[in-house]
Design a protein around this motif. Structure first.
Motif, PDB file in Angstrom:
ATOM      1  N   VAL A  86     -57.608  35.567 107.012  1.00  0.00           N
ATOM      2  CA  VAL A  86     -57.080  34.835 108.169  1.00  0.00           C
ATOM      3  C   VAL A  86     -55.661  34.378 107.846  1.00  0.00           C
ATOM      4  O   VAL A  86     -55.480  33.544 106.953  1.00  0.00           O
ATOM      5  CB  VAL A  86     -57.959  33.617 108.515  1.00  0.00           C
ATOM      6  CG1 VAL A  86     -57.344  32.801 109.634  1.00  0.00           C
ATOM      7  CG2 VAL A  86     -59.368  34.074 108.901  1.00  0.00           C
ATOM      8  N   PRO A  87     -54.644  34.887 108.541  1.00  0.00           N
ATOM      9  CA  PRO A  87     -53.264  34.457 108.278  1.00  0.00           C
ATOM     10  C   PRO A  87     -53.097  32.960 108.516  1.00  0.00           C
ATOM     11  O   PRO A  87     -53.640  32.402 109.473  1.00  0.00           O
ATOM     12  CB  PRO A  87     -52.439  35.266 109.278  1.00  0.00           C
ATOM     13  CG  PRO A  87     -53.291  36.446 109.632  1.00  0.00           C
ATOM     14  CD  PRO A  87     -54.701  35.949 109.568  1.00  0.00           C
ATOM     15  N   THR A  88     -52.345  32.325 107.656  1.00  0.00           N
ATOM     16  CA  THR A  88     -52.132  30.884 107.774  1.00  0.00           C
ATOM     17  C   THR A  88     -51.020  30.567 108.777  1.00  0.00           C
ATOM     18  O   THR A  88     -50.282  31.449 109.210  1.00  0.00           O
ATOM     19  CB  THR A  88     -51.747  30.277 106.414  1.00  0.00           C
ATOM     20  OG1 THR A  88     -50.573  30.942 105.933  1.00  0.00           O
ATOM     21  CG2 THR A  88     -52.872  30.438 105.410  1.00  0.00           C
ATOM     22  N   THR A  89     -50.930  29.293 109.125  1.00  0.00           N
ATOM     23  CA  THR A  89     -49.876  28.842 110.022  1.00  0.00           C
ATOM     24  C   THR A  89     -48.509  29.213 109.445  1.00  0.00           C
ATOM     25  O   THR A  89     -48.233  28.959 108.275  1.00  0.00           O
ATOM     26  CB  THR A  89     -49.950  27.317 110.213  1.00  0.00           C
ATOM     27  OG1 THR A  89     -51.219  26.987 110.781  1.00  0.00           O
ATOM     28  CG2 THR A  89     -48.845  26.828 111.134  1.00  0.00           C
ATOM     29  N   GLY A  90     -47.690  29.825 110.284  1.00  0.00           N
ATOM     30  CA  GLY A  90     -46.371  30.249 109.847  1.00  0.00           C
ATOM     31  C   GLY A  90     -46.299  31.700 109.429  1.00  0.00           C
ATOM     32  O   GLY A  90     -45.214  32.271 109.354  1.00  0.00           O
ATOM     33  N   ALA A  91     -47.461  32.304 109.145  1.00  0.00           N
ATOM     34  CA  ALA A  91     -47.462  33.724 108.784  1.00  0.00           C
ATOM     35  C   ALA A  91     -47.076  34.546 110.011  1.00  0.00           C
ATOM     36  O   ALA A  91     -47.512  34.252 111.123  1.00  0.00           O
ATOM     37  CB  ALA A  91     -48.841  34.142 108.285  1.00  0.00           C
ATOM     38  N   PRO A  92     -46.255  35.581 109.831  1.00  0.00           N
ATOM     39  CA  PRO A  92     -45.808  36.355 110.998  1.00  0.00           C
ATOM     40  C   PRO A  92     -46.943  37.036 111.747  1.00  0.00           C
ATOM     41  O   PRO A  92     -46.805  37.347 112.931  1.00  0.00           O
ATOM     42  CB  PRO A  92     -44.836  37.376 110.391  1.00  0.00           C
ATOM     43  CG  PRO A  92     -45.161  37.422 108.928  1.00  0.00           C
ATOM     44  CD  PRO A  92     -45.650  36.060 108.570  1.00  0.00           C
ATOM     45  N   GLU A  93     -48.071  37.271 111.069  1.00  0.00           N
ATOM     46  CA  GLU A  93     -49.195  37.962 111.712  1.00  0.00           C
ATOM     47  C   GLU A  93     -50.154  37.012 112.416  1.00  0.00           C
ATOM     48  O   GLU A  93     -51.114  37.465 113.050  1.00  0.00           O
ATOM     49  CB  GLU A  93     -49.999  38.764 110.672  1.00  0.00           C
ATOM     50  CG  GLU A  93     -49.186  39.681 109.786  1.00  0.00           C
ATOM     51  CD  GLU A  93     -48.738  39.002 108.504  1.00  0.00           C
ATOM     52  OE1 GLU A  93     -48.208  39.715 107.631  1.00  0.00           O
ATOM     53  OE2 GLU A  93     -48.918  37.763 108.376  1.00  0.00           O
TER      54      GLU A  93
END
Length: 211
Positions: A86-93
């Motif tokens: 799960v991409p974290t907050t701020g990750a482009p994805e």
């Protein structure tokens, strides 16, 4: 650490959560429920934990009950403090991940709720077959939209995510692998790669032994 308890049926939606528990290496016990459409005892067993009698149902180590696979997906990532599924907050994805996770569970997943037992929604036997056929066609259109958004080699491009596990599990359900190979080659390739992930080989063999 106390075990999680996952209520499920092999090959059903519980496989979505089982794969994540295995991927994270979390201790869990799988509580087999049975066929919720044909086995009244199975429904009664699950109703004691989940008033909707649906899988996946996950009991956390502290006794809390979680349902809804997307909610469980987000909770497990937070619980483990990991961002590999799960991409974290701020990750482009992150935006794309959240969009398509919710799309899968609010658009495609409900088509099985309607079609698996159409008598719950359409009382006249004469219209149940056309009802199921219309749902199948609609489901295929929904998957075609996902195909258009899919990246390579994984759904989000270079990084693996829980979306790839969803695609792998749902690839086994209608319209099944032959349709994906013919009409959704990117999703078909994602499912094939996810099946080869070493930590999940046991999950796939338990849930989809015929694959």
């Amino acid at each position: 650490m106390a075990d999680f308890v996952l209520y499920g049926t092999p090959g059903w939606g519980s496989a979505l959560v089982e794969a994540q528990l295995e991927f994270y290496g979390l201790p869990y016990r799988f509580e087999t429920v049975g066929n919720l459409f044909t086995d009244a005892a199975a429904r009664e067993k699950l109703l004691a934990v989940n008033p909707l009698a649906q899988v996946p149902t996950l009991v956390l180590p502290d006794g809390q009950v979680m349902t809804e696979s997307a909610a469980i997906t987000l909770w497990l990532a937070g619980h483990t403090g990991r961002d590999d599924l799960v991409p974290t907050t701020g990750a482009p994805e992150q935006a794309a991940f959240l969009r398509w996770l919710v799309y899968l569970v609010t658009n495609i997943y409900p088509t099985f709720t309607y079609a698996d037992d159409p008598a719950r929604f359409v009382s006249a036997v004469s219209v149940q077959a056309p009802f199921k056929a219309a749902i199948k066609a609609y489901r295929e259109r929904l998957w075609s939209i996902v195909e258009g958004a899919a990246g390579a080699p994984w759904f989000l491009g270079e990084r693996l995510s829980a979306l790839d596990l969803y695609v792998c599990v749902m690839h086994h359900w209608s319209p099944r692998g032959e349709w994906f190979a013919a009409h959704a080659p990117k999703l078909n390739a994602i499912a094939t790669q996810a099946k080869a992930l070493e930590p999940l080989r046991g999950v796939w063999s338990r849930n989809f032994p015929e694959a």
